[in-house]
Design a protein around this motif. Structure first.
Motif, short mmCIF file in Angstrom:
data_model
loop_
_atom_site.label_atom_id
_atom_site.label_comp_id
_atom_site.label_asym_id
_atom_site.label_seq_id
_atom_site.Cartn_x
_atom_site.Cartn_y
_atom_site.Cartn_z
N VAL A 155 -5.03 12.51 0.31
CA VAL A 155 -4.88 13.44 -0.82
C VAL A 155 -4.81 12.71 -2.16
CG1 VAL A 155 -3.74 15.19 0.59
CG2 VAL A 155 -2.35 13.47 -0.59
N SER A 156 -4.97 11.39 -2.15
CA SER A 156 -4.82 10.60 -3.37
C SER A 156 -6.05 10.63 -4.26
CB SER A 156 -4.51 9.15 -3.01
OG SER A 156 -5.66 8.51 -2.45
N GLY A 157 -7.22 10.91 -3.66
CA GLY A 157 -8.46 10.84 -4.42
C GLY A 157 -9.17 9.51 -4.28
N GLY A 158 -8.50 8.53 -3.65
CA GLY A 158 -9.12 7.23 -3.45
C GLY A 158 -8.75 6.23 -4.53
N PRO B 163 0.82 -1.22 0.00
CA PRO B 163 0.00 0.00 0.00
C PRO B 163 0.85 1.26 0.00
CG PRO B 163 0.12 -0.91 2.21
CD PRO B 163 0.80 -1.91 1.30
N PRO B 164 0.27 2.39 -0.42
CA PRO B 164 1.00 3.66 -0.36
C PRO B 164 1.11 4.12 1.09
CG PRO B 164 -1.27 4.03 -1.01
CD PRO B 164 -1.10 2.54 -0.95
N PRO B 165 1.93 5.13 1.35
CA PRO B 165 2.04 5.65 2.72
C PRO B 165 0.69 6.18 3.21
CG PRO B 165 3.81 6.49 1.32
CD PRO B 165 2.84 5.81 0.42
N ALA B 166 0.46 6.05 4.50
CA ALA B 166 -0.81 6.50 5.09
C ALA B 166 -1.06 7.98 4.80
CB ALA B 166 -0.80 6.24 6.59
N ALA B 167 -0.01 8.80 4.81
CA ALA B 167 -0.18 10.24 4.59
C ALA B 167 -0.66 10.54 3.17
CB ALA B 167 1.14 10.96 4.86
N TRP B 168 -0.45 9.63 2.22
CA TRP B 168 -0.84 9.85 0.83
C TRP B 168 -2.32 9.64 0.63
CZ3 TRP B 168 -0.19 11.92 -3.66
CH2 TRP B 168 -0.76 11.37 -4.79
N LEU B 169 -2.91 8.74 1.40
CA LEU B 169 -4.30 8.34 1.15
C LEU B 169 -5.29 9.50 1.16
CD1 LEU B 169 -4.41 4.95 3.10
CD2 LEU B 169 -4.24 5.31 0.62
N ALA C 97 -11.67 -3.56 4.71
CA ALA C 97 -11.41 -4.54 5.77
C ALA C 97 -9.94 -4.69 6.10
CB ALA C 97 -11.99 -5.90 5.36
N GLY C 98 -9.07 -4.02 5.34
CA GLY C 98 -7.63 -4.10 5.59
C GLY C 98 -7.20 -3.16 6.70
N PRO C 99 -5.99 -2.61 6.61
CA PRO C 99 -5.48 -1.72 7.66
C PRO C 99 -6.39 -0.53 7.92
CG PRO C 99 -3.72 -2.36 6.17
CD PRO C 99 -4.99 -2.86 5.56
N ALA C 100 -6.37 -0.06 9.16
CA ALA C 100 -7.26 1.03 9.59
C ALA C 100 -7.02 2.32 8.83
CB ALA C 100 -7.09 1.27 11.09
N MET C 101 -5.82 2.51 8.27
CA MET C 101 -5.52 3.78 7.60
C MET C 101 -6.46 4.02 6.42
SD MET C 101 -1.93 2.97 5.64
CE MET C 101 -1.79 1.79 4.30
N PHE C 102 -6.96 2.98 5.78
CA PHE C 102 -7.90 3.16 4.67
C PHE C 102 -9.24 3.69 5.18
CE2 PHE C 102 -4.85 0.10 2.99
CZ PHE C 102 -4.55 0.69 1.78
N ARG C 103 -9.73 3.10 6.26
CA ARG C 103 -11.00 3.58 6.85
C ARG C 103 -10.86 5.01 7.34
NH1 ARG C 103 -10.41 -1.63 8.45
NH2 ARG C 103 -9.53 -1.13 10.50
N GLU C 104 -9.73 5.32 7.95
CA GLU C 104 -9.51 6.66 8.48
C GLU C 104 -9.46 7.70 7.37
OE1 GLU C 104 -5.91 6.00 10.59
OE2 GLU C 104 -6.89 4.95 12.27
#
Length: 340
Positions: A161-164, A153-159, A195-202
């Motif tokens: 601002v990535s657009g999804g 996955p990309p870095p959490a800080a990127w998510l 359902a993966g790492p929490a950073m996606f939900r956040e």
């Protein structure tokens, strides 16, 4: 020819290397939000570093390559257009439709060139699939299956601002689906899993997504994406017709193993990421841009093409969020829209 490169991160470094070697490019001016990074790259390439974007335009260039953070794309595209300069810009134009439409309007009003960085159009496999479809080798096309799976996955800080997933990653599949088939998407139904790492939900994003697309000739396409595919970086497109079936992205480095006794073995060295998998395509698209600037070929991927891929991604986001089918006609900026 003198070209300004704005942004010297991973992809900016690759593009600068390509342009610095090009026989028709005399010199580069490089700049970055981190001046030291631009200076270091300029030193390694024997090129010139500029303190900032202002100097790129003030010192004088024949064209601009934009590889900055997405949030800066639309403004820089507009500035280059007002300066009468042709632009190559990494996707997307902007993370939203208003910003995209505004930038396209500036380019069309100025009458300048905007070439977008959808590198899969320059990949040998996708080009071969396009040729097969257009030549009628498959007969009536009835099914397309496309996928993009990142190994890590990309870095959490990127998510945030990535657009999804749909706008950041699967937009490549949406673009190349239109390019290979020559058809427009009319309807989408999309869903996703966080359902993966929490950073996606956040971040309000999903780590896995799927979309069912209907094309304007009745062809059905599925597009799936995953941020965590431990086997390796996997990008494929299968096209099935009444006469034949072909696949893009199946080679000795495809990260997939067969459970059949006589099936092919698992790849010894699976693809690790997009920069490695599409290295030749990235070089080819910059070579094409130089030819466009020199007036030797037509623009292979303009802003309107990028807009149509973004509209599909937007429709998928609406579908995922509202849990319903979405017609592309609901999304502004259709192929017949006017901006200038």
């Amino acid at each position: 020819m003198r070209i300004g490169v704005i942004g010297t991160g991973r992809i900016g470094t690759i593009h600068a290397n390509t342009l610095s070697r090009h026989r028709d490019v005399g010199s580069l001016i490089l700049t970055d939000a981190d001046p030291a990074r631009a200076q270091d790259l300029a030193h390694r390439l024997g090129e010139t570093a500029a303190p900032g974007v202002e100097e790129i335009f003030r010192w004088g260039v024949d064209a601009v390559v934009i590889t900055t953070a997405t949030s800066a794309h639309a403004e820089l595209i507009g500035r280059a257009a007002r300066s009468g300069l042709p632009v190559f810009c990494e996707k997307p134009i902007a993370l939203d439709l208003p910003g995209t439409l505004s930038a396209i309007a500036e380019v069309e009003t100025a009458g300048t060139v905007l070439q977008m960085g959808f590198q899969r159009r320059f990949d040998t496999g996708y080009a071969g699939a396009r040729e097969a479809v257009r030549a009628g080798r498959l007969g009536r096309l009835h099914t397309v299956r496309a996928l993009t799976s990142d190994q890590a996955p990309p870095p959490a800080a990127w998510l945030p601002v990535s657009g999804g997933l749909y706008r950041d990653t699967l937009i490549h599949d949406f673009d190349v689906l239109r390019w290979v088939t020559g058809r427009e998407v009319t309807d989408v139904y999309a869903t996703g899993s966080d359902a993966g790492p929490a950073m996606f939900r956040e971040a309000g994003d999903v780590d896995t997504g799927a979309a069912l697309l209907t094309l304007d000739d009745g062809t059905l396409a599925t597009v799936t994406g995953a941020r965590m595919n431990g086997a390796g970086y996997d990008v494929r497109m299968e096209l099935a017709g009444e006469r034949d079936q072909i696949v893009v992205g199946l080679d000795d480095r495809t990260p997939i193993a067969s459970t059949e006794p006589t099936g092919p073995p698992a790849a010894d060295k699976p693809w690790a990421g997009f920069l490695e998998r599409f290295g030749p395509a990235y070089e080819a698209e910059l070579n094409a841009f130089v030819e466009v600037v020199r007036g030797e070929r037509a623009n292979p991927c303009d802003g309107r093409e990028a807009l149509q891929a973004l509209r599909v991604a937007e429709a998928c986001e609406v579908s995922r969020r509202e849990r319903r089918p979405v017609r592309l006609a609901e999304i502004p900026g259709g192929p017949a829209a006017t901006f200038a």
